[in-house]
Structures are given as C-alpha cells and as structure tokens.
Design an enzyme around this catalytic site. Structure first.
Site, PDB file in Angstrom:
ATOM      1  CB  CYS A 124      22.920  32.686  50.492  1.00 48.58           C
ATOM      2  SG  CYS A 124      23.533  32.514  52.149  1.00 48.58           S
TER       3      CYS A 124
ATOM      4  CD  GLU B 203      25.967  25.436  53.215  1.00 49.17           C
ATOM      5  OE1 GLU B 203      24.877  25.798  52.718  1.00 49.17           O
ATOM      6  OE2 GLU B 203      26.039  24.546  54.080  1.00 49.17           O
TER       7      GLU B 203
HETATM    8  P1  NAD Z   1      30.481  32.525  42.499  1.00 48.41           P
HETATM    9  O1  NAD Z   1      29.975  31.132  42.375  1.00 48.41           O
HETATM   10  O2  NAD Z   1      30.612  33.341  41.269  1.00 48.41           O
HETATM   11  O3  NAD Z   1      31.920  32.562  43.186  1.00 48.41           O
HETATM   12  C1  NAD Z   1      32.164  32.006  44.468  1.00 48.41           C
HETATM   13  C2  NAD Z   1      33.632  31.675  44.586  1.00 48.41           C
HETATM   14  O4  NAD Z   1      33.965  30.642  43.655  1.00 48.41           O
HETATM   15  C3  NAD Z   1      34.582  32.833  44.283  1.00 48.41           C
HETATM   16  O5  NAD Z   1      35.660  32.778  45.190  1.00 48.41           O
HETATM   17  C4  NAD Z   1      35.038  32.530  42.863  1.00 48.41           C
HETATM   18  O6  NAD Z   1      36.298  33.075  42.560  1.00 48.41           O
HETATM   19  C5  NAD Z   1      35.092  31.016  42.880  1.00 48.41           C
HETATM   20  N1  NAD Z   1      34.940  30.368  41.576  1.00 48.41           N
HETATM   21  C6  NAD Z   1      34.384  30.865  40.452  1.00 48.41           C
HETATM   22  N2  NAD Z   1      34.385  29.925  39.474  1.00 48.41           N
HETATM   23  C7  NAD Z   1      34.952  28.820  39.999  1.00 48.41           C
HETATM   24  C8  NAD Z   1      35.209  27.507  39.492  1.00 48.41           C
HETATM   25  N3  NAD Z   1      34.883  27.144  38.244  1.00 48.41           N
HETATM   26  N4  NAD Z   1      35.790  26.613  40.315  1.00 48.41           N
HETATM   27  C9  NAD Z   1      36.100  26.948  41.595  1.00 48.41           C
HETATM   28  N5  NAD Z   1      35.878  28.168  42.122  1.00 48.41           N
HETATM   29  C10 NAD Z   1      35.313  29.091  41.333  1.00 48.41           C
HETATM   30  O7  NAD Z   1      29.514  33.215  43.562  1.00 48.41           O
HETATM   31  P2  NAD Z   1      29.534  34.729  44.055  1.00 48.41           P
HETATM   32  O8  NAD Z   1      28.942  35.566  42.955  1.00 48.41           O
HETATM   33  O9  NAD Z   1      30.861  35.066  44.621  1.00 48.41           O
HETATM   34  O10 NAD Z   1      28.512  34.666  45.302  1.00 48.41           O
HETATM   35  C11 NAD Z   1      27.151  34.812  45.156  1.00 48.41           C
HETATM   36  C12 NAD Z   1      26.446  33.478  45.206  1.00 48.41           C
HETATM   37  O11 NAD Z   1      26.829  32.782  46.397  1.00 48.41           O
HETATM   38  C13 NAD Z   1      24.926  33.598  45.308  1.00 48.41           C
HETATM   39  O12 NAD Z   1      24.310  32.638  44.477  1.00 48.41           O
HETATM   40  C14 NAD Z   1      24.622  33.301  46.762  1.00 48.41           C
HETATM   41  O13 NAD Z   1      23.330  32.839  47.014  1.00 48.41           O
HETATM   42  C15 NAD Z   1      25.671  32.289  47.068  1.00 48.41           C
HETATM   43  N6  NAD Z   1      25.923  32.225  48.510  1.00 48.41           N
HETATM   44  C16 NAD Z   1      25.533  31.119  49.201  1.00 48.41           C
HETATM   45  C17 NAD Z   1      25.706  31.043  50.568  1.00 48.41           C
HETATM   46  C18 NAD Z   1      25.275  29.836  51.366  1.00 48.41           C
HETATM   47  O14 NAD Z   1      25.728  29.679  52.511  1.00 48.41           O
HETATM   48  N7  NAD Z   1      24.431  28.962  50.837  1.00 48.41           N
HETATM   49  C19 NAD Z   1      26.307  32.107  51.247  1.00 48.41           C
HETATM   50  C20 NAD Z   1      26.679  33.227  50.509  1.00 48.41           C
HETATM   51  C21 NAD Z   1      26.505  33.271  49.140  1.00 48.41           C
END
Ligand code: NAD
Length: 486
Positions: free
Chosen positions: A290, A256
C-alpha cells in the site's frame, strides 16, 4: 514437520498440511474448503476451511465469553502472553517463511523478514504503557479518565502482507484487553491458520480466534452483531462497503486502505544510490504494497539519467519462483490482481504511451509480470490515476516545486510519500506540504510499531500502530468523584 516445546513435552507441528481454524481454543475443520494456489506456478497446492456461518457464531460467542475475564486481567499479564507469542513466531520463522513463499510468492528472505517483523509488533505492544489522566482543578470534581477495552474485534486482513497486517491488529487489540476473530485473505489464509495453531495454548481459549473462508465470509463478519469493532485492511472500494455495514449498529471502525504514493526526486541526489533505493521502494514484494512508490516525479534536470538507471535495474533484477536462489522479486500474488495489472499495462499501450519492459519472466502458468516503466505519461492517464498494486510505475517529469507538490496532492488517496534530496531542510519543507499520513526523507517503506500510521483522505479512517493505534481498541471512561472545593 517441526517440534513445539510445550512444558517438558516436545510436540510435532506440521506446517505443510492440515490447515485448521482456531475457534474457542480448539482447532476446527469445516465441511467446505477453499483452494489455495501457489502464484509461482498457478496451481492449487492446499486447501483451507471455508468457515460455516454457525462456526462464525461460535467464534464470536466464544470470544464474548473469553472477553469477560480477559478484559479484566492486568495489562502486564496480557503483555507477557504477547511476548511469548512473539517468541514462538521467531522460533518457527523458517517453517512459516517456507509456507509464506508458497502461498504468497515473495522470495524466502523477504518471507522470513515478515515473520520477524510481525513478531516485533507483538513485542512492542508487550511494552507499551497506557496513559492515565486525572482532572483536578480544585473545583469540587476529581475526575479519573481511564481507557477500557471495547469487546470482540472483527479483524480482516489482505494478501500482500498476510502476517504483518494481521499482527498489526492482534497485538494492540489483545494488549488493550479485547478478544479477536481474525480472517486473513482467501488468497493467503495458510500462514495465519498455522500461527493460530502455534499460539493456541499461549492465550486462554476464545481470546484469539482465526477463521478462513471465501468471499462471503467478510460481509458475514462485518454484519455480525456480536462484534464491537471492525479493524479492516484492504482496498478503498471494500473499505467503503465495510463502513456502510458498520454504520448499521455503529461498530467502532479502523480502515487502512489503498494508496497512490508519490515520490519526488530533486536534482541534487546521488543518482545511482537513489535509483536503487527508489527501485526497491517501488517494486519490493512485486510492488504489492500500500505504501510503495506508485508515482515517481523526477526533476527534469536528472530525468533522463534516472530513467536510464531504473531501466538498467529493471533489466537485471531477477523475477521468478521465490524458492529459487537469486530471485529478488516473485509473482503477482493472485490471478485477479494479475489480470488487473495486465489490463492497466494494456491500457497504457493502447493509449500510445511509451511502455518499457524489464527482464523476461518465467512463462510457466505462474502470475509473473515484468517490471514495467511508463515514460512520462499524462497526469490524467489511468496508470497515474489508479493504484496499480503491481509492477508498473509511471515516471513523471517536473520542473517546479510548487507544481510538483500540487500534482502529488492531486489524488483521492493520502497514505504515504517520499522526498529525495541532499538538502534535508528543503526536503522536510516539501514533506510537510504533502497530504499524506507518512512521508519519508531519502528512504521509504519504513513503518514502526511505536509510530502512528494513518491514511489521509480515502486511504483510511482511523489509525494503526503506536499508542494512538492501541487507543482505537479502547474507549475512555471518565469517573467523576465529588471532592470539597479547595
Ligand atoms: P480487498 O479489499 O479485496 O480484500 C481485503 C480483505 O477484505 C480480504 O480479507 C477479503 O476477503 C475481505 N473482503 C472482501 N470483500 C469484503 C466485504 N464486502 N466485506 C468484508 N470483507 C471483505 O483487498 P486486497 O486485494 O486483499 O488488498 C489489496 C488492497 O489493500 C490494496 O488497495 C492496498 O493498497 C490495500 N492495502 C492497504 C494497506 C494499508 O495499511 N493502508 C495495507 C495493505 C494493503
């Protein structure tokens, strides 16, 4: 300090310190820690364990062991435990909400509603029924198709809805018979660690594991061979990296990801009522959603009036520390996101765009940014093309429905969208032309546990919520039984 009732004994549970992981049914510290910062003042106020690689191995091994029996239990048994977990959350909603505001920044009322909504996901999956299919065409084959769980799920969640988006994974994964290792964001680990402690004795050891850690932990998890599936919520950029890693051993995958949602406002709306609804749909949770409205297309006949109303709201709504009375919107959740949003606003200003700032924000070291509206920027500008994920919204003028549908669809994202009109049939016909997984008519931000939520295009891969979401944690097994032809 709150009281937990276990059997007849009342046990004290401290929500304000001592954050530990849940691994194999035991609470666990680690030798290293990560700092947790209150975004309302920019100061560190707690620390969380930085899970060591051997602790991750132990969590996965414990979850694999637990899967052997949990995966074979009757679904009603599992669902009953999910229901109890939901009740435990509701019973401690106030304590969790206070912690939520400190680590995430959202004002208390919104923090509490996240706990209650999260609990409703646990309750919803404690009711759901799995389909059973029989194929019997009288041709000598009787085929039973059932759905079986996958094994151990790797769940990774972001910081904007740290409880809900974690429970979106935990509820269907456990109901389906999987066990799980969940990692919340390093920016907001505390609520889920405390929820792990709260639910420790509800689930058998190893069924629910919650670990925390820094930037290295996510990649270690996704590469771990002990997981059968990854369920990830976060940015599109990180999602692509997760998918590459999952490909190595073909782990099942649900992603997501980001969105750049368009809302289309037709000229026949009730302006004042719609302006307030659109404002909250764009800026609730300080626009870190999001599915927030991120591009607002307003018909030219009402553009100026709608802009004036939105500016009025931006200048009156209080942004501040979420623990203070009257605060509607809190800070941006973390320094990294604060810098990103500021850079986007600076770029809009440097490009000569008309940037309108709302009410003043506290200047105390917290990550506060005023509501920022950008007046009719070109479609190719960064503020239109990129997902801001912070309180900046481009207002875009349109004159023709075909044109605005094309502009709304001209995005690599396809998460959600909204159409505002008093002609509901017309609004639905426009909605059906949008290339997104969810579209709202005269409302926004609604998501339900019984309704599939899927990102089109680069907003995701797979489905969360609803029966469809639960089946992503299972795989069909077809049993062919020979039978004399009729
Ligand atoms: P992010 O991608 O930076 O991090 C998300 C999670 O992934 C965190 O727990 C982080 O520690 C982990 N992570 C980081 N690098 C990783 C890697 N290489 N491998 C595995 N895990 C890793 O995102 P964020 O800044 O925490 O959240 C914001 C983003 O999330 C926005 O783009 C938003 O639109 C999206 N989002 C999407 C939804 C949805 O349901 N589509 C819901 C909420 C947020």
């Amino acid at each position: 300090m709150a009281w937990l009732i276990k059997g007849r004994e009342a046990v004290r549970m401290d929500f304000d310190s001592n954050y530990r992981m849940l691994i194999g049914g035991q609470l666990a510290d680690s030798s290293e820690v990560i700092d947790v910062v209150n975004p309302a003042d920019g100061l560190r106020f707690a620390s969380a364990p930085d899970c060591a690689p051997e602790q991750l191995d132990a969590a996965v091994a414990g979850a694999q062991q637990a899967f052997k029996s949990w995966g074979k239990t009757d679904i009603k048994y599992r669902q009953n435990l999910l229901k109890k977990a939901g009740e435990a959350l509701i019973a401690h909603a106030d304590e969790i909400a206070r912690l939520f505001t400190r680590e995430q920044g959202r004002p208390l009322a919104g923090a509490r509603s996240e706990v209650i909504t999260g609990a409703s996901w646990l309750t919803a999956y404690s009711d759901i029924e799995l389909p059973e299919q029989v194929i019997d065409k009288g041709d000598g084959q009787y085929i039973q198709v059932r759905h079986v769980p996958l094994g151990v799920v790797c769940a990774i969640s972001p910081w904007n809805f740290p409880i809900n988006l974690s429970l979106w994974k935990i509820a269907p994964a456990l109901a389906a018979g999987n066990t799980i290792v969940l990692k919340p964001s390093p920016f907001t680990p505390l609520c889920m660690l405390k929820i792990g402690e709260l639910l420790k004795d509800i689930f058998p050891p190893g069924v629910l594991n919650i670990i925390s850690g820094g930037d290295n932990l996510g990649p270690l998890m996704t590469a771990h061979p002990g997981f059968a599936k990854i369920s990830f919520t976060g940015s599109t950029e990180t999602g692509k990296r997760v998918m590459e890693t999952a490909a190595r051993d073909l782990k099942r995958l649900t992603l997501e990801l980001g969105g750049n949602d368009a809302a289309i406002v037709l000229p026949d709306v009730d302006l004042e009522k719609t302006a307030l609804q659109i404002f909250m749909g764009a800026f609730f949770n300080t626009a870190q959603i999001c599915i927030a409205t991120k591009r607002l297309y307003i018909h030219e006949a009402i553009y100026d009036e709608m802009k004036t109303l939105l500016i009025g709201l931006a200048r009156t709504i209080k942004i501040g520390d979420g623990t203070e009375q009257g605060t509607i919107l809190g800070p941006v959740q973390n320094r990294r996101q604060f810098d990103r949003v500021r850079a986007l606003i600076d770029d809009a200003k440097a490009s000569g765009l008309t940037v309108i700032e709302g009410a003043e924000v506290p200047k105390n070291g917290g990550f506060f940014i005023p509501i920022t509206l950008v007046d009719n920027p070109p479609d190719q500008s960064r503020v239109v093309q990129e997902e801001a994920f912070g309180p900046v919204l481009p207002l875009l003028r349109f004159s023709d429905i075909d044109e605005v549908v094309d502009r709304a669809n001209a995005s690599e994202y396809g998460l959600a969208g909204a159409v505002w009109s008093s002609d509901v049939d017309l609004a639905v016909s426009i909605a059906s032309r949008l290339e997104t997984g969810t579209v709202w008519i005269n409302q926004n931000l609604k998501v339900r546990p019984d309704t599939p939520f899927a990102g089109h295009k680069q907003s995701g891969f797979g489905i969360e919520n609803g029966l469809e979401g639960m089946l992503e944690y299972m795989i069909p097994q077809a049993i062919y039984i020979p039978k004399p032809a009729e």
